[in-house]
Design a protein around this motif. Structure first.
Motif, PDB file in Angstrom:
ATOM      1  N   THR A  26       0.798  -1.229   0.000  1.00  0.00           N
ATOM      2  CA  THR A  26       0.000   0.000   0.000  1.00  0.00           C
ATOM      3  C   THR A  26       0.829   1.277   0.000  1.00  0.00           C
ATOM      4  O   THR A  26       0.343   2.328  -0.415  1.00  0.00           O
ATOM      5  CB  THR A  26      -0.914   0.034   1.237  1.00  0.00           C
ATOM      6  N   SER A  27       2.055   1.217   0.478  1.00  0.00           N
ATOM      7  CA  SER A  27       2.868   2.427   0.629  1.00  0.00           C
ATOM      8  C   SER A  27       3.613   2.745  -0.662  1.00  0.00           C
ATOM      9  O   SER A  27       3.701   1.924  -1.580  1.00  0.00           O
ATOM     10  CB  SER A  27       3.861   2.259   1.781  1.00  0.00           C
ATOM     11  N   ASP A  28       4.175   3.954  -0.721  1.00  0.00           N
ATOM     12  CA  ASP A  28       4.943   4.379  -1.888  1.00  0.00           C
ATOM     13  C   ASP A  28       6.389   3.922  -1.709  1.00  0.00           C
ATOM     14  O   ASP A  28       7.252   4.672  -1.260  1.00  0.00           O
ATOM     15  CB  ASP A  28       4.865   5.897  -2.045  1.00  0.00           C
ATOM     16  N   GLY A  40       3.774  -0.064   6.023  1.00  0.00           N
ATOM     17  CA  GLY A  40       3.124  -0.561   4.824  1.00  0.00           C
ATOM     18  C   GLY A  40       2.210  -1.715   5.161  1.00  0.00           C
ATOM     19  O   GLY A  40       2.252  -2.257   6.272  1.00  0.00           O
ATOM     20  N   ALA A  41       1.381  -2.091   4.195  1.00  0.00           N
ATOM     21  CA  ALA A  41       0.458  -3.205   4.400  1.00  0.00           C
ATOM     22  C   ALA A  41       0.290  -3.960   3.093  1.00  0.00           C
ATOM     23  O   ALA A  41       0.531  -3.425   2.000  1.00  0.00           O
ATOM     24  CB  ALA A  41      -0.893  -2.698   4.895  1.00  0.00           C
ATOM     25  N   TRP A  42      -0.110  -5.193   3.225  1.00  0.00           N
ATOM     26  CA  TRP A  42      -0.478  -6.019   2.076  1.00  0.00           C
ATOM     27  C   TRP A  42      -1.929  -6.402   2.261  1.00  0.00           C
ATOM     28  O   TRP A  42      -2.321  -6.904   3.326  1.00  0.00           O
ATOM     29  CB  TRP A  42       0.419  -7.252   1.991  1.00  0.00           C
ATOM     30  N   LEU A  43      -2.744  -6.149   1.252  1.00  0.00           N
ATOM     31  CA  LEU A  43      -4.186  -6.324   1.343  1.00  0.00           C
ATOM     32  C   LEU A  43      -4.663  -7.462   0.447  1.00  0.00           C
ATOM     33  O   LEU A  43      -3.991  -7.834  -0.527  1.00  0.00           O
ATOM     34  CB  LEU A  43      -4.912  -5.038   0.920  1.00  0.00           C
ATOM     35  N   ASP A  44      -5.848  -7.973   0.752  1.00  0.00           N
ATOM     36  CA  ASP A  44      -6.489  -8.889  -0.192  1.00  0.00           C
ATOM     37  C   ASP A  44      -7.305  -8.073  -1.196  1.00  0.00           C
ATOM     38  O   ASP A  44      -7.333  -6.833  -1.131  1.00  0.00           O
ATOM     39  CB  ASP A  44      -7.335  -9.943   0.532  1.00  0.00           C
ATOM     40  N   ARG A  48      -8.883  -5.855   2.683  1.00  0.00           N
ATOM     41  CA  ARG A  48      -8.636  -6.201   4.083  1.00  0.00           C
ATOM     42  C   ARG A  48      -7.149  -6.450   4.305  1.00  0.00           C
ATOM     43  O   ARG A  48      -6.461  -6.980   3.431  1.00  0.00           O
ATOM     44  CB  ARG A  48      -9.455  -7.435   4.474  1.00  0.00           C
ATOM     45  N   VAL A  49      -6.675  -6.077   5.492  1.00  0.00           N
ATOM     46  CA  VAL A  49      -5.247  -6.130   5.788  1.00  0.00           C
ATOM     47  C   VAL A  49      -4.822  -7.563   6.108  1.00  0.00           C
ATOM     48  O   VAL A  49      -5.221  -8.139   7.124  1.00  0.00           O
ATOM     49  CB  VAL A  49      -4.903  -5.192   6.970  1.00  0.00           C
ATOM     50  N   LEU A  50      -3.998  -8.121   5.223  1.00  0.00           N
ATOM     51  CA  LEU A  50      -3.447  -9.453   5.439  1.00  0.00           C
ATOM     52  C   LEU A  50      -2.143  -9.403   6.235  1.00  0.00           C
ATOM     53  O   LEU A  50      -1.798 -10.351   6.941  1.00  0.00           O
ATOM     54  CB  LEU A  50      -3.177 -10.135   4.100  1.00  0.00           C
ATOM     55  N   ALA A  51      -1.413  -8.298   6.098  1.00  0.00           N
ATOM     56  CA  ALA A  51      -0.141  -8.141   6.812  1.00  0.00           C
ATOM     57  C   ALA A  51       0.132  -6.657   6.996  1.00  0.00           C
ATOM     58  O   ALA A  51      -0.135  -5.848   6.108  1.00  0.00           O
ATOM     59  CB  ALA A  51       1.000  -8.781   6.039  1.00  0.00           C
ATOM     60  N   LEU A  52       0.650  -6.315   8.160  1.00  0.00           N
ATOM     61  CA  LEU A  52       1.092  -4.961   8.475  1.00  0.00           C
ATOM     62  C   LEU A  52       2.560  -5.060   8.860  1.00  0.00           C
ATOM     63  O   LEU A  52       2.964  -6.000   9.540  1.00  0.00           O
ATOM     64  CB  LEU A  52       0.278  -4.384   9.633  1.00  0.00           C
ATOM     65  N   LEU A  65      11.273  -6.435   5.614  1.00  0.00           N
ATOM     66  CA  LEU A  65       9.977  -6.223   6.246  1.00  0.00           C
ATOM     67  C   LEU A  65      10.015  -6.781   7.661  1.00  0.00           C
ATOM     68  O   LEU A  65      10.313  -7.970   7.858  1.00  0.00           O
ATOM     69  CB  LEU A  65       8.850  -6.916   5.476  1.00  0.00           C
ATOM     70  N   LEU A  66       9.712  -5.941   8.645  1.00  0.00           N
ATOM     71  CA  LEU A  66       9.510  -6.367  10.023  1.00  0.00           C
ATOM     72  C   LEU A  66       8.009  -6.506  10.220  1.00  0.00           C
ATOM     73  O   LEU A  66       7.291  -5.514  10.279  1.00  0.00           O
ATOM     74  CB  LEU A  66      10.098  -5.356  11.007  1.00  0.00           C
ATOM     75  N   LEU A  67       7.523  -7.739  10.283  1.00  0.00           N
ATOM     76  CA  LEU A  67       6.091  -7.967  10.375  1.00  0.00           C
ATOM     77  C   LEU A  67       5.561  -7.566  11.747  1.00  0.00           C
ATOM     78  O   LEU A  67       6.125  -7.943  12.780  1.00  0.00           O
ATOM     79  CB  LEU A  67       5.760  -9.439  10.107  1.00  0.00           C
ATOM     80  N   ARG A  68       4.485  -6.828  11.732  1.00  0.00           N
ATOM     81  CA  ARG A  68       3.790  -6.457  12.965  1.00  0.00           C
ATOM     82  C   ARG A  68       2.556  -7.354  13.098  1.00  0.00           C
ATOM     83  O   ARG A  68       1.417  -6.908  13.105  1.00  0.00           O
ATOM     84  CB  ARG A  68       3.432  -4.972  12.955  1.00  0.00           C
ATOM     85  N   GLY A  69       2.836  -8.652  13.207  1.00  0.00           N
ATOM     86  CA  GLY A  69       1.790  -9.664  13.248  1.00  0.00           C
ATOM     87  C   GLY A  69       1.828 -10.511  11.996  1.00  0.00           C
ATOM     88  O   GLY A  69       2.278 -10.078  10.939  1.00  0.00           O
TER      89      GLY A  69
END
Length: 266
Positions: A26-28, A40-44, A48-52, A65-69
């Motif tokens: 989602t981010s630039d 940043g996030a990855w969406l379906d 909907r947010v699949l990863a933040l 990428l440091l996953l926040r969940g």
């Protein structure tokens, strides 16, 4: 929230790594300089947010990428389907200790030995520390930097997590999964769930869903605190907040009281 205090990371490496991330997240990403990080996030496809995550550009052609969940291996497997002929390699390092370091400029990132240090203003996060701790958690809860429990993955839209405020969403770049939904919510509004920082009357596990008058209106994200105070980020239905005479205090069916101390609308 990260109960075991380990960091899950994902590396994107190769001459097409930046372009690949730009088309998926989602981010630039293309605007990110080496030695800087962004949310940043990855969406379906439904937005909907699949990863933040915190996304750091560690070299010209590499992102960390440091996953926040979430689970880095599962994310890498899902992303691999979109690689096609792109010159990008997805690599999942072994989980490592996550700890708190000294103050560093927010959005700066640098390497110290085998560790990466993410600057967060009044503190830093050390990915690959020799010993883990969670002192970073409470200031990040107060700042509105969410960490997503497994229950929340794939269930929340970006406005519910204040991703626009975190500059995790770009509205003027090309398409990415869920982009149409994100743009519609941004320009037309209408989303009815938003994030709040709350003080809890007692400790409770992050990820718990709380109810008010039989309705599941409250999704707790991460919880932090000490022996006396317990604070959390919570996604709460706007209708519940609007219906209360005193919107800063919410009593739940589980006999847990929440006091809202900060709210974010986008």
């Amino acid at each position: 929230m990260p109960t075991d205090l380990t960091a899950q990371t994902l590396l994107l490496e190769g001459t097409d790594a930046i372009a690949f991330a730009q088309a998926q997240f989602t981010s630039d990403v293309q605007s990110l300089d080496v030695g800087r990080w962004q949310f940043g996030a990855w969406l379906d496809a439904q937005g909907r947010v699949l990863a933040l995550f915190q996304l750091a550009r560690i070299t010209d052609d590499a992102l960390l990428l440091l996953l926040r969940g979430g689970d880095a291996s599962s994310m890498a497997q899902s992303l691999q389907r979109f690689v096609f002929r792109s010159k990008v390699k997805l690599r999942v390092p072994e989980p490592c200790a996550l700890a708190t370091g000294p103050a560093h400029e927010t959005y700066a990132v640098h390497r110290e030995g085998d560790a990466y240090v993410f600057g967060c203003g009044g503190h830093s996060m050390i990915v690959g520390a020799t010993e883990a701790d969670d002192a970073w958690r409470l200031p990040q809860v107060r700042a509105g930097w969410p960490w997503l429990p497994n229950d929340a993955l794939g269930n929340l839209l970006p406005p519910a997590l204040s991703l626009e405020r975190l500059q995790a969403v770009a509205f003027d770049k090309g398409c990415y999964p869920g982009q149409e939904i994100v743009a519609r919510l941004h320009y037309r509004g209408g989303h009815k769930r938003h994030m709040h920082c709350v003080v809890l009357s007692q400790p409770i596990r992050g990820g718990t869903v709380l109810h008010h008058k039989g309705n599941s209106n409250i999704q707790l994200l991460d919880v932090a605190g000490d022996d006396a105070t317990f604070e959390a980020l919570a996604v709460i239905d706007d209708g519940l907040v609007d219906s209360l005479q005193n919107a800063s205090n919410i009593d739940t069916d589980e006999n847990i009281a929440l006091r809202v101390v900060q709210s974010w609308t986008a």
